[in-house]
Enzyme design. Structure first.
Site, mmCIF file in Angstrom:
data_model
loop_
_atom_site.group_PDB
_atom_site.id
_atom_site.type_symbol
_atom_site.label_atom_id
_atom_site.label_comp_id
_atom_site.label_asym_id
_atom_site.label_seq_id
_atom_site.Cartn_x
_atom_site.Cartn_y
_atom_site.Cartn_z
ATOM 1 N N THR A 216 -7.716 -29.872 53.154
ATOM 2 C CA THR A 216 -7.634 -29.273 54.472
ATOM 3 C C THR A 216 -9.041 -29.280 55.001
ATOM 4 O O THR A 216 -9.985 -29.350 54.222
ATOM 5 C CB THR A 216 -7.181 -27.799 54.328
ATOM 6 O OG1 THR A 216 -5.873 -27.768 53.778
ATOM 7 C CG2 THR A 216 -7.187 -27.050 55.645
ATOM 8 N N THR A 234 -4.649 -29.636 58.615
ATOM 9 C CA THR A 234 -4.295 -30.171 57.293
ATOM 10 C C THR A 234 -3.019 -30.998 57.318
ATOM 11 O O THR A 234 -2.193 -30.834 58.226
ATOM 12 C CB THR A 234 -4.077 -29.001 56.302
ATOM 13 O OG1 THR A 234 -3.952 -29.510 54.970
ATOM 14 C CG2 THR A 234 -2.828 -28.213 56.634
HETATM 15 N N1 ASP Z 1 -4.108 -24.834 52.347
HETATM 16 C C1 ASP Z 1 -3.372 -26.067 52.476
HETATM 17 C C2 ASP Z 1 -1.906 -25.781 52.418
HETATM 18 O O1 ASP Z 1 -1.490 -24.982 51.594
HETATM 19 C C3 ASP Z 1 -3.683 -27.078 51.440
HETATM 20 C C4 ASP Z 1 -5.101 -27.210 51.006
HETATM 21 O O2 ASP Z 1 -5.994 -26.656 51.581
HETATM 22 O O3 ASP Z 1 -5.356 -27.920 50.037
HETATM 23 O O4 ASP Z 1 -1.167 -26.396 53.142
#
Ligand code: ASP
Length: 367
Positions: A216, A234
């Site tokens: 992200t 993301t």
């Molecule tokens: N936070 C993001 C999600 O859960 C994924 C990530 O940051 O790796 O969609």
């Protein structure tokens, strides 16, 4: 009955504090515990935001708006086919479809906008900003979000690059020896050692969840006047169940900005951040006087407490995943922290080059 516009007019007339505070003194309404007059512009972002923080600081230093600054900062990463965690080239869901999530918050205007599960649009952060600017809503999802983007003139494009498709096909081959897809070995795509972590780039460095790629970009900025904005964008968890929404487009989870206090955003396991209202918690902890780094660490401790599922804990009972927070307070002090050691965040302070700094952490990763 008073209309929404009447209420806004009234609020503006009598002052927002009096309108919403029912007569309580401003000091009890979360007035900033921390405030200085002159602020040096600074931007913090997840590790993949080295260029984003430089862009954001140069825009606010030139007198630009804080939200325009962070969005322009992340647009480059969203359009980059080589960043497999965001926008174009993001890793797809279970069905091989790229679904994107993003939220923005504009501090001075107290504005928020978000899109979730949007398909076919390379820059969901800009669409989130347009939700804030052009609608009376905060969050649009799926087909409705895409239709809104098309109405605003965005182009529909195929976001799945050949590289991301290849990784999805390889992942599908690893899933089962009981379906009709050949295994990696049978297709000749097996990689010695087989974790394939080297392939996962910054996403896996920033956001560990076993060997499942995530990633992200979050970027926050403060300008010389002390105004703040933030964005999180993301493609979410790779191979997710179609329709899954992570923390990134959830205001208060993957992003929160209170122009009186500070800004915070997150990367990592979104489900853990949502359950603990992560970024909002960090901002509230800063309001109570904690430094950005301490506030991030405290919010991470809450995640540890909330992680009771055996499937999400390692042999020591600690979370088997990572979460990262990135925060700036009203004075321009900043910090980043993660559950596990080894994470870094990007920072740019006006007058200097952008650089990586080590995130504070709760637990040392072995090896
Ligand atoms: N936070 C993001 C999600 O859960 C994924 C990530 O940051 O790796 O969609």
């Amino acid at each position: 009955m008073a209309s929404r516009r009447d209420f806004l007019k009234t609020s503006a007339g009598v002052g927002v504090g009096a309108a919403v505070g029912l007569g309580k003194p401003a000091s009890l309404l979360g007035a900033p515990a921390i405030r200085r007059s002159a602020v040096t512009p600074v931007s913090v972002a997840s590790g993949n935001g080295l260029e984003s923080v430089a862009t954001a600081v140069s825009i606010v230093s030139g007198g630009g708006d804080t939200l325009d600054a962070v969005i322009q900062g992340v647009n480059t990463v969203e359009r980059d086919p080589n960043d497999s965690s965001v926008g174009f080239g993001g890793l797809p869901n279970l069905d091989g479809v790229v679904q994107l999530d993003s939220s923005v918050m504009h501090g001075p205007r107290r504005g928020a906008g978000a899109v979730a599960c949007i398909e076919g649009i390379k820059t969901p952060s800009s669409v989130a900003r347009d939700v804030m600017r052009y609608t009376d809503h905060v969050l649009l999802v799926g087909e409705g979000a895409q239709r809104f983007a098309l109405s605003m003139g965005y182009q529909l494009e195929d976001l799945l690059t050949e590289r991301s498709r290849r990784r999805w096909i390889d992942w599908r081959a690893t899933m089962s020896d009981r379906d009709d897809y050949l295994t990696l070995e049978e297709t000749g795509h097996a990689v010695p050692g087989s974790s394939r972590q080297e392939d996962y780039g910054l996403g896996i460095l920033d956001s560990h969840d076993g060997v499942r790629p995530q990633g992200t970009i979050n970027c926050n900025v403060i300008d010389a006047a002390g105004d703040l904005s933030g964005v999180t964008t993301t493609s979410g968890l790779a191979w997710k169940v179609p329709g899954r929404v992570g923390d990134s487009p959830i205001v208060g989870a993957g992003l929160y900005v209170d122009n009186d206090v500070g800004a915070c955003g997150s990367t990592g396991r979104g489900e853990a951040v949502i359950k603990t209202c992560g970024s909002h918690s960090v901002v509230e902890l800063m309001r109570s006087g904690m430094s950005p780094t301490d506030a991030c660490l405290e919010a991470l401790r809450r995640i540890v407490t909330f992680t009771v599922e055996p499937r999400l804990r390692n042999e020591d009972g600690r979370p088997s995943f990572n979460v990262n927070y990135y925060a700036i307070n009203k004075n321009g002090e900043y910090g980043g922290a993660a559950i596990w050691s080894g994470a870094r965040f990007a920072v740019c302070v006006d007058g200097g080059d952008s650089r990586h700094e080590d995130s504070a952490y709760l637990f040392e990763r072995n090896g």
